[in-house]
Enzyme design. Structure first.
Site, PDB file in Angstrom:
ATOM      1  CG  MET A  18      11.679  11.755   2.028  1.00 33.53           C
ATOM      2  SD  MET A  18      12.023  11.556   3.787  1.00 33.53           S
ATOM      3  CE  MET A  18      12.646  13.182   4.212  1.00 33.53           C
ATOM      4  CD  GLN A  69      11.973   4.224   4.111  1.00 31.16           C
ATOM      5  OE1 GLN A  69      11.909   5.413   3.828  1.00 31.16           O
ATOM      6  NE2 GLN A  69      11.772   3.261   3.223  1.00 31.16           N
ATOM      7  CB  CYS A  99      15.841   7.501  -1.077  1.00 31.68           C
ATOM      8  SG  CYS A  99      15.785   9.292  -1.333  1.00 31.68           S
ATOM      9  CE  LYS A 138       8.874   1.645  -0.673  1.00 29.32           C
ATOM     10  NZ  LYS A 138       9.516   2.230  -1.858  1.00 29.32           N
ATOM     11  CG  HIS A 170       9.893   1.610  -6.616  1.00 29.43           C
ATOM     12  ND1 HIS A 170       9.805   2.910  -6.172  1.00 29.43           N
ATOM     13  CD2 HIS A 170       9.428   1.634  -7.890  1.00 29.43           C
ATOM     14  CE1 HIS A 170       9.304   3.673  -7.144  1.00 29.43           C
ATOM     15  NE2 HIS A 170       9.074   2.903  -8.192  1.00 29.43           N
ATOM     16  CG  ASN A 210       6.379   0.879  -3.818  1.00 28.16           C
ATOM     17  OD1 ASN A 210       7.456   1.465  -3.886  1.00 28.16           O
ATOM     18  ND2 ASN A 210       5.240   1.533  -3.696  1.00 28.16           N
ATOM     19  N   GLY A 212       3.754   2.657  -8.876  1.00 27.58           N
ATOM     20  CA  GLY A 212       2.773   2.953  -9.908  1.00 27.58           C
ATOM     21  C   GLY A 212       1.412   2.309  -9.737  1.00 27.58           C
ATOM     22  N   GLY A 232       1.695   4.431  -2.913  1.00 25.41           N
ATOM     23  CA  GLY A 232       2.304   5.670  -2.471  1.00 25.41           C
ATOM     24  C   GLY A 232       1.498   6.877  -2.848  1.00 25.41           C
ATOM     25  NE  ARG A 233       4.331   8.846  -7.455  1.00 27.63           N
ATOM     26  CZ  ARG A 233       4.774   8.776  -8.704  1.00 27.63           C
ATOM     27  NH1 ARG A 233       4.857   9.884  -9.429  1.00 27.63           N
ATOM     28  NH2 ARG A 233       5.124   7.612  -9.244  1.00 27.63           N
TER      29      ARG A 233
END
Length: 338
Positions: A18, A69, A99, A138, A170, A210, A212, A232-233
């Site tokens: 997001m 998504q 989420c 997901k 995740h 997914n 880390g 991701g990050r």
């Protein structure tokens, strides 16, 4: 840029995030990798059906392969939005069951659906009936109160029975009460072996891991046990990592050799967006990490931070920032990111 649609592979993908995986970040990501599968931010079914559909689904053709998504749980609404995904040219439609925020929980969206696998199955079945696109899910490995291995297997088996073949997992539970969304990305421990065990137990399913993951070496270790990795990050904060994806995971040359080349290639897109009335700061916030760890990278970020928000700021802000960064000879992408 990309002249034809590229094959969709989930061997390496960039997670939906997001406020981060906007069209502006995705355009940069695609300049760095032709093959990484990209995902939109989560879009709720209500926003698509009752809001500005065109704005929410807008994307540049250069972003393909690209997945949409969705956040929602009403089967008829999910079906309607899955059909829109195909109409607007997406390559995949993905259902968010991960989420953990209070806002989405209150609307029966996201991780709370881990406690309602039959509802997820009904949504998946309706989506698959409405589109020829792949429908994927997901999710987390569990939620507080439903965090056993048996609960996870029941979820997988229930949703797979509805026709879903791809699960993006995740490898943390989501704690729905007591932790913020940010804390839910860090506090619950990662349990990668659980994802490995899912692949071993359900070899007929596509299992993507997914959570880390930061380095290519970690990716290769995960790929020994699963079908794909999703970052991701790390991919957002250090986007140059993506420049090594095509050679590292697909045995193909990457599209650019240097960070400067990537940003130069993005300039016409930035100018087009400015002509559309988009504020420069809304674009440049997504390129701040491009020169992460490079000589002059801090000056690059500072110049953009101090100037992109000013009224009337244009492409010259980006050019001036680029001039502050040392332009080295081309470096193999893997050497640059490891």
């Amino acid at each position: 840029m990309i002249a034809t649609r590229t094959p969709v592979s989930r061997r390496f993908s960039v997670a939906p995030m997001m406020d981060w995986t906007t069209p502006h970040f995705r355009y940069l990501a695609r300049l760095l990798s032709r093959r990484a599968l990209l995902y939109t931010e989560m879009v709720t079914t209500g926003a698509l059906i009752h809001g500005d559909t065109g704005r929410f689904l807008r994307h540049h053709p250069a972003e393909y392969p690209l997945a949409l998504q969705l956040g929602g749980s009403n089967p008829s609404e999910l079906a309607q939005c899955a059909a829109l995904a195909e109409e607007y040219g997406f390559d995949e439609v993905n259902l968010n069951v991960g989420c953990p925020s209070d806002r989405v929980q209150n609307n029966m969206i996201g991780a709370c659906l881990m406690g309602h696998p039959e509802k997820v199955a009904l949504g998946v079945k309706a989506m698959m009936a409405a589109t020829s696109l792949p429908v994927t899910v997901k999710h987390r490995i569990g939620i507080d109160g439903r965090e056993s291995w048996e609960d996870l297997c029941h979820f997988i088996e229930t949703v797979a029975a509805a026709g879903c073949r791809t699960f993006i997992v995740h490898a943390r539970i989501a704690v729905l009460e007591g932790l913020s969304p940010k804390e839910n990305r860090d506090v619950p421990p990662l349990k990668y072996p659980w994802v490995y065990d899912l692949k071993a137990r359900y070899p007929e399913l596509e299992i993507i891991i997914n959570g880390g993951i930061k380095t290519f070496d970690e990716c290769h270790e995960h790929l020994r046990h699963t079908d794909g990795v999703m970052l991701g990050r790390e991919a957002y904060h250090n986007p140059w990592l993506l420049a090594g994806v095509d050679s590292e995971f697909f045995d193909e040359p990457g599209p650019v050799a240097t960070r400067h080349e990537a940003l130069q290639a993005m300039l016409p897109f930035i100018e087009d967006e400015l002509d559309r009335g988009i504020y420069l700061s809304n674009i440049t916030r997504h390129i701040m990490g491009l020169f992460h760890g490079q000589p002059g990278g801090r000056q690059f970020r500072r110049h953009i931070s101090e100037n992109a928000h000013r009224p009337g700021s244009g492409i010259e802000v980006v050019l001036d920032a680029l001039a502050k960064v040392h332009h080295p000879a081309p470096t193999p992408a893997r050497e640059a990111v490891t």
